[in-house]
Design a protein around this motif. Structure first.
Motif, PDB file in Angstrom:
ATOM      1  N   LEU A 156       0.938  -0.909   0.270  1.00 26.92           N
ATOM      2  CA  LEU A 156       0.373  -0.010  -0.329  1.00 26.92           C
ATOM      3  C   LEU A 156       0.944   1.281   0.098  1.00 26.92           C
ATOM      4  CD1 LEU A 156      -2.779  -1.303   2.406  1.00 26.92           C
ATOM      5  CD2 LEU A 156      -3.096  -0.698   0.367  1.00 26.92           C
ATOM      6  N   HIS A 157       2.084   1.325   1.189  1.00 31.41           N
ATOM      7  CA  HIS A 157       2.548   2.128   0.810  1.00 31.41           C
ATOM      8  C   HIS A 157       3.148   2.272  -0.355  1.00 31.41           C
ATOM      9  CE1 HIS A 157       3.090   3.908   5.084  1.00 31.41           C
ATOM     10  NE2 HIS A 157       2.602   2.750   5.512  1.00 31.41           N
ATOM     11  N   GLY A 158       3.710   1.140  -0.950  1.00 34.38           N
ATOM     12  CA  GLY A 158       4.441   1.806  -2.484  1.00 34.38           C
ATOM     13  C   GLY A 158       3.641   1.854  -3.211  1.00 34.38           C
ATOM     14  N   ALA A 159       2.579   2.085  -3.686  1.00 32.88           N
ATOM     15  CA  ALA A 159       1.527   2.145  -4.279  1.00 32.88           C
ATOM     16  C   ALA A 159       1.416   3.759  -3.984  1.00 32.88           C
ATOM     17  CB  ALA A 159       0.549   1.838  -4.328  1.00 32.88           C
ATOM     18  N   GLY A 160       1.237   3.959  -2.986  1.00 34.09           N
ATOM     19  CA  GLY A 160       1.069   5.962  -2.538  1.00 34.09           C
ATOM     20  C   GLY A 160       1.840   6.084  -3.364  1.00 34.09           C
ATOM     21  N   GLN A 161       2.998   5.509  -2.975  1.00 33.16           N
ATOM     22  CA  GLN A 161       4.635   6.452  -4.163  1.00 33.16           C
ATOM     23  C   GLN A 161       4.749   6.536  -5.355  1.00 33.16           C
ATOM     24  OE1 GLN A 161       6.009   7.777  -1.663  1.00 33.16           O
ATOM     25  NE2 GLN A 161       7.458   8.498  -2.982  1.00 33.16           N
ATOM     26  N   PHE A 162       4.230   5.345  -5.783  1.00 29.12           N
ATOM     27  CA  PHE A 162       4.276   5.298  -7.361  1.00 29.12           C
ATOM     28  C   PHE A 162       2.500   5.486  -7.744  1.00 29.12           C
ATOM     29  CE2 PHE A 162       7.661   3.047  -5.779  1.00 29.12           C
ATOM     30  CZ  PHE A 162       9.263   4.125  -5.880  1.00 29.12           C
ATOM     31  N   SER A 163       2.192   6.325  -7.262  1.00 26.52           N
ATOM     32  CA  SER A 163       0.669   6.433  -8.029  1.00 26.52           C
ATOM     33  C   SER A 163       0.809   6.936  -9.139  1.00 26.52           C
ATOM     34  CB  SER A 163       0.456   7.769  -7.320  1.00 26.52           C
ATOM     35  OG  SER A 163      -0.799   8.774  -7.828  1.00 26.52           O
ATOM     36  N   GLY A 164       0.111   5.926 -10.200  1.00 27.82           N
ATOM     37  CA  GLY A 164       0.018   6.230 -11.494  1.00 27.82           C
ATOM     38  C   GLY A 164       0.782   4.876 -12.199  1.00 27.82           C
ATOM     39  N   PHE A 165       1.634   4.728 -11.607  1.00 28.32           N
ATOM     40  CA  PHE A 165       2.074   3.429 -12.232  1.00 28.32           C
ATOM     41  C   PHE A 165       1.427   1.989 -11.845  1.00 28.32           C
ATOM     42  CE2 PHE A 165       5.164  -0.266 -10.906  1.00 28.32           C
ATOM     43  CZ  PHE A 165       5.682  -0.141 -12.218  1.00 28.32           C
TER      44      PHE A 165
END
Length: 314
Positions: A156-165
């Motif tokens: 979840l933190h990774g998804a938030g950091q790479f928004s749009g990826f």
């Protein structure tokens, strides 16, 4: 027109600062936003901003904490459903595309400074403990689920950091499937020979609630798991920190509890925020009928007090 009281004036000033800071952070990001511009936008002095927040980073944490989106989720009945709903609630504030959003600078900022990096890691660990205990309450036979929760929060933190990826719906489904993952998680007894010694006392508890009350510095907050697993009594966590770290703790813990609340299966934990100045990074007391009946300080204090048999006061 009635004059505002001092408390009302302080509240309105704080609200103006937060609104102005939100606009500046959204436009320029954390690094390029300036306190002088925030003060000008709020039609206040620079000193008025600093009288409410110790610095720009603390102000940023407060803005993010005030930004929580409303979440709607069905009460969870299975671990997979809980992971799905928690992930969906957690990602509610993350844009699907790579457009600017307020939270984009949080991880880079806290990881760039040792003063926030270690406390933040422990606060996220506490988030995993709360999510893991929620999963265990839904399926008591599944064993400890904190490591599964850690993997969910990593995604979840990774998804938030790479928004749009990546597709956020894929992330939600991936979190759901973690329920089937066996990581061999266990909870070995934490009572070590050099753990804190319990002192049986009889002292007034003041405003402390009945149950086990633990006071932890931000870099030790995960130790509350020892108390929560050792007793069925109410557990209260007091995070002892300066204003900036207290705001960071309120942000991380508040976000987690906000996402867990709709599931109606979260473990009971009262969280308070107190000032710095405790003599150790870990203290614990047991309160019975408004009296402190046991206390311990130092490593292992949470487990020592929570598991110590204490006779009720006569």
């Amino acid at each position: 027109m009635a004059r505002l009281s001092r408390v009302e004036h302080q509240r309105l000033t704080r609200e103006k600062v937060l609104a102005a800071a939100r606009a500046e952070f959204l436009l320029y990001g954390f690094r390029d936003a300036k306190i002088d511009d925030i003060a000008e936008r709020a039609e206040l002095t620079r000193g008025a901003v600093y009288s409410n927040f110790p610095g720009k980073r603390a102000l940023y944490f407060a803005v993010l904490a005030a930004e929580r989106p409303a979440v709607t989720a069905a009460p969870a009945t299975t671990r997979a459903q809980a992971l799905h709903e928690f992930a969906r609630a957690w990602l509610a504030g993350v844009p699907i595309s790579s457009e600017a959003w307020l939270g984009r600078d949080l991880l880079p900022e806290v990881m760039a400074d040792e003063a926030t990096r270690k406390p933040f890691a422990q606060l996220v660990k506490l988030s995993a403990i709360l999510l893991g205990l929620t999963l265990e309450r839904l399926d008591p036979g599944a064993g400890r689920q904190v490591r599964v929760a850690e993997q969910a929060l990593t995604m979840l933190h990774g998804a938030g950091q790479f928004s749009g990826f990546t597709d956020l719906f894929d992330v939600v489904r991936a979190c759901e499937h973690l329920a089937a993952l066996d990581l061999g998680d266990s909870w070995p007894p934490p009572h070590l020979a050099f753990a804190a010694k319990v002192d049986v006392v009889d002292e007034p508890a003041g405003d402390l609630p009945d149950g086990v009350v633990v006071t932890l510095a931000p870099h030790r907050v995960s130790a509350v798991e020892e108390a929560m697993r050792a007793t069925s009594d109410d557990v209260t966590l007091i995070v002892a920190a300066g204003e900036e770290l207290a705001l960071l703790a309120e942000l991380v813990i508040g976000d987690t509890l906000h996402c867990l609340e709709p599931l109606r299966a979260a473990p009971p934990l009262r969280v308070l925020y107190g000032p710095e100045g405790v003599s150790t990074t870990e203290t614990a007391v047991r309160v019975t009928n408004g009296r402190i009946v046991a206390r311990a300080e130092g490593f292992g204090a949470c487990h020592a007090v929570a598991s110590h048999p204490v006779r009720p006061l006569l």
